[in-house]
Structures are given as structure tokens and as C-alpha cells.
Design a protein around this motif. Structure first.
Motif, mmCIF file in Angstrom:
data_model
loop_
_atom_site.group_PDB
_atom_site.id
_atom_site.type_symbol
_atom_site.label_atom_id
_atom_site.label_comp_id
_atom_site.label_asym_id
_atom_site.label_seq_id
_atom_site.Cartn_x
_atom_site.Cartn_y
_atom_site.Cartn_z
ATOM 1 N N TYR A 129 0.854 -1.189 0.000
ATOM 2 C CA TYR A 129 0.000 0.000 0.000
ATOM 3 C C TYR A 129 0.893 1.243 0.000
ATOM 4 N N PRO A 130 0.331 2.411 -0.242
ATOM 5 C CA PRO A 130 1.148 3.632 -0.313
ATOM 6 C C PRO A 130 1.989 3.902 0.936
ATOM 7 N N THR A 131 1.488 3.517 2.121
ATOM 8 C CA THR A 131 2.234 3.827 3.348
ATOM 9 C C THR A 131 2.558 2.604 4.200
ATOM 10 N N SER A 132 2.299 1.418 3.686
ATOM 11 C CA SER A 132 2.590 0.220 4.481
ATOM 12 C C SER A 132 2.717 -1.006 3.584
ATOM 13 N N VAL A 133 3.351 -2.021 4.142
ATOM 14 C CA VAL A 133 3.551 -3.284 3.428
ATOM 15 C C VAL A 133 3.150 -4.422 4.359
ATOM 16 N N PHE A 134 2.403 -5.385 3.830
ATOM 17 C CA PHE A 134 2.019 -6.550 4.612
ATOM 18 C C PHE A 134 2.766 -7.777 4.092
ATOM 19 N N ILE B 152 4.874 -3.650 7.821
ATOM 20 C CA ILE B 152 6.023 -2.750 7.797
ATOM 21 C C ILE B 152 5.514 -1.366 7.423
ATOM 22 N N HIS B 153 5.665 -0.404 8.323
ATOM 23 C CA HIS B 153 5.272 0.970 8.011
ATOM 24 C C HIS B 153 6.284 1.559 7.041
ATOM 25 N N ILE B 154 5.853 2.504 6.230
ATOM 26 C CA ILE B 154 6.735 3.083 5.217
ATOM 27 C C ILE B 154 8.013 3.658 5.827
ATOM 28 N N GLU C 7 4.878 -7.338 -4.421
ATOM 29 C CA GLU C 7 4.245 -8.582 -4.009
ATOM 30 C C GLU C 7 5.071 -9.787 -4.471
ATOM 31 N N GLY C 8 5.210 -10.745 -3.572
ATOM 32 C CA GLY C 8 5.935 -11.969 -3.897
ATOM 33 C C GLY C 8 7.416 -11.932 -3.573
ATOM 34 N N LYS C 9 7.949 -10.750 -3.274
ATOM 35 C CA LYS C 9 9.378 -10.639 -2.990
ATOM 36 C C LYS C 9 9.703 -11.192 -1.604
ATOM 37 N N LYS C 10 10.829 -11.912 -1.515
ATOM 38 C CA LYS C 10 11.319 -12.416 -0.233
ATOM 39 C C LYS C 10 12.230 -11.356 0.382
ATOM 40 N N ILE C 11 11.957 -10.991 1.622
ATOM 41 C CA ILE C 11 12.771 -9.982 2.300
ATOM 42 C C ILE C 11 13.056 -10.420 3.735
ATOM 43 N N VAL C 12 14.183 -9.959 4.254
ATOM 44 C CA VAL C 12 14.536 -10.229 5.648
ATOM 45 C C VAL C 12 14.182 -8.998 6.476
ATOM 46 N N CYS C 13 13.437 -9.199 7.552
ATOM 47 C CA CYS C 13 12.998 -8.089 8.401
ATOM 48 C C CYS C 13 13.387 -8.333 9.853
ATOM 49 N N LYS C 14 13.381 -7.246 10.615
ATOM 50 C CA LYS C 14 13.609 -7.334 12.059
ATOM 51 C C LYS C 14 12.281 -7.109 12.776
ATOM 52 N N SER D 43 10.583 -4.223 10.605
ATOM 53 C CA SER D 43 11.402 -3.216 9.937
ATOM 54 C C SER D 43 12.235 -3.879 8.854
ATOM 55 N N PHE D 44 12.259 -3.256 7.698
ATOM 56 C CA PHE D 44 13.100 -3.717 6.594
ATOM 57 C C PHE D 44 14.426 -2.962 6.587
ATOM 58 N N ARG D 45 14.371 -1.675 6.935
ATOM 59 C CA ARG D 45 15.565 -0.837 6.835
ATOM 60 C C ARG D 45 16.581 -1.089 7.948
ATOM 61 N N ARG D 46 16.162 -1.700 9.036
ATOM 62 C CA ARG D 46 17.073 -1.917 10.163
ATOM 63 C C ARG D 46 17.865 -3.221 10.060
ATOM 64 N N VAL D 47 17.794 -3.855 8.910
ATOM 65 C CA VAL D 47 18.555 -5.084 8.671
ATOM 66 C C VAL D 47 19.750 -4.743 7.788
ATOM 67 N N SER D 48 20.954 -5.000 8.287
ATOM 68 C CA SER D 48 22.162 -4.698 7.513
ATOM 69 C C SER D 48 22.355 -5.742 6.418
#
Length: 256
Positions: free
Chosen positions: A21-26, A39-41, A58-65, A79-84
Motif C-alpha cells: 500500500y502507499p504507506t505500508s507493506v504486509f 512494515i510501516h513506510i 508482491e511476492g518478494k522475499k525480504i529479511v525483516c527485524k 522493519s526492513f531498513r534496520r537489517v544490515s
């Protein structure tokens, strides 16, 4: 020990993006059944984001904290951005290792006509008390075959599992190196250097020597761990030094 229903705050989790969505990701948490998270924007990337789809689809594999968990509501904030990058690679490797362990157990079960869940449980009962993962246990078995007996598996399963592990899992290795500069003023200097290098290679199969030019050589040792590699490198250096150093030769060994 029963697995908890939720991951822990601060834990890294592999996720699959389900809605953007424009400001969030599920996302769904791949290792946690049907658990979902948001994940908030502001947790996608630092700074201003013009189009969230530049980062996830959609469909992308990502590592989150995992940031926060509301167990009553079943909400998980991520959080997606807090993963190095290093953490991301480590998590991906962890997932791949878990998949390899599952494939090995499934194959062994098929060969032995056993239930893979029963075999997995027997292995996990021991392995997860001593190791972070089952694959870590398998890696140690590749180094020390006697460790397989700790799982107390049926004889046929044990023999088949050991065969598969030794075939599919190569023991982890480390490498260390040094640059060697050699000069010989002896009339047969070339032969002296050649013999010194040959004697050095005889120290261990883990040693390799590459000519760099100008009397310089790269000495490399590959072994199971740094302690063992250091011992081999020292012995190799001693052999070279004793063969070259003296009134008719010079040698300098520098770690690289």
C-alpha cells in the motif's frame, strides 16, 4: 520443547510480501506458519520514499527485524531498513542451511522407509540442545563421524545419514596466506629455491604456492580452522627459512 507461537522482538525473520500500500507493506513470516506482519513506510528505508514499490513488490522475499509484538491481537510490526547487508546474508544462509537439512532428512527417510518427522524429532532432541541448528550438527558430523551416535538413531538410519552427510556436506574451511620474498646467491640458487619450495609443499596437503614474479611467492594454507591453519603456516615458514636463510640467501615472510 514446544516452539513458541511468535518470534522474539529483535529477531530476524524471512518474509514474503503479500500486499503493498502507499504507506505500508504486509507480509507473511515464512518460518512462522500463517503469521503475518506489517512494515510501516518509515521502516522500509531511511529518508523520503517517493514510491514504496521501488523497494518491495508482491511476492518478494525480504529479511525483516521484529520491532513489536501484540500477542493478544496477533499483530507483528517489522522493519526492513534496520537489517544490515551482513545480517541479510546471514539470514538467507540460515534458511538455505535449514532447507538442506530438511532435504537430507527427507532423503534418508525415503531410503530407510521411515517417517521423516520421526527422524527429524530424534535428531532435534539432541542437536538443538547442543547446536543453534540441525545443519550445524550435520557440519560437525562431517568433521567428526562419531558425533552421529549422540542422536541415538536406528542403525540403518544412522549409517544412511552419515553416508549422505559425508557426501553432501563439506567441512567448513578457512584460509590464511603470506607473501614470501626469496633471494639466493648460491651458484645453484635456482635449484636451492626450487627444493625449498618443494619441501614446503610436503609439509601439508593444505599448502599451495603461487609464483608472483620478481622472487615473490604467495603461500596459502586452507584448513578446518584458524588454529590448525596457523600451525601449518608456521611449520611451512620454518622449512622455508631454514632452507634459504644464511650467507647465501635472504628470505622475508609477510602475512597478507
Amino acid at each position: 520443547m514446544a516452539r513458541p507461537e511468535f518470534p522474539e522482538e529483535g529477531e530476524l525473520v524471512m518474509c514474503t510480501v503479500t500486499k503493498v500500500y502507499p504507506t505500508s507493506v504486509f507480509v507473511t513470516l515464512d518460518e512462522w506458519g500463517d503469521r503475518s506482519g506489517m512494515i510501516h513506510i518509515s521502516e522500509i528505508a531511511p529518508g523520503r520514499i517517493r514510491n514504496i514499490r521501488d523497494y518491495v513488490v508482491e511476492g518478494k522475499k525480504i529479511v525483516c527485524k521484529v520491532l513489536r509484538i501484540d500477542k493478544k491481537k496477533g499483530h507483528i510490526d517489522l522493519s526492513f531498513r534496520r537489517v544490515s547487508d551482513a545480517q541479510r546474508r546471514e539470514k538467507v544462509d540460515e534458511i538455505k542451511q535449514a532447507q538442506r537439512a530438511t532435504q537430507i532428512i527427507t532423503y534418508v527417510a525415503e531410503q530407510c522407509k521411515e517417517n521423516p518427522m520421526d527422524i527429524a524429532k530424534k535428531i532435534a532432541d539432541y542437536a538443538l540442545k547442543e547446536y543453534d541448528t540441525i545443519f550445524n550438527y550435520f557440519e560437525d558430523i562431517a568433521l567428526d563421524h562419531e558425533l552421529i551416535k549422540e542422536a541415538k538413531l536406528p542403525k540403518k538410519v544412522e549409517e544412511t545419514l552419515l553416508e549422505v552427510i559425508t557426501t553432501r556436506i563439506k567441512p567448513p574451511q578457512v584460509s590464511i596466506s603470506a607473501e614470501v620474498s626469496i633471494k639466493s646467491y648460491a651458484p645453484n640458487g635456482i635449484e636451492v629455491i626450487k627444493k625449498a619450495l618443494q619441501d614446503t609443499l610436503k609439509v601439508s596437503d593444505q599448502i599451495s604456492i603461487t609464483y608472483l614474479g620478481g622472487g615473490r611467492y604467495a603461500l596459502k594454507v586452507v584448513d578446518e580452522d584458524y588454529k590448525s591453519a596457523e600451525k601449518v603456516l608456521k611449520k611451512a615458514s620454518d622449512v622455508l627459512t631454514s632452507a634459504i636463510r644464511g650467507p647465501e640467501g635472504e628470505i622475508a615472510i609477510t602475512r597478507t
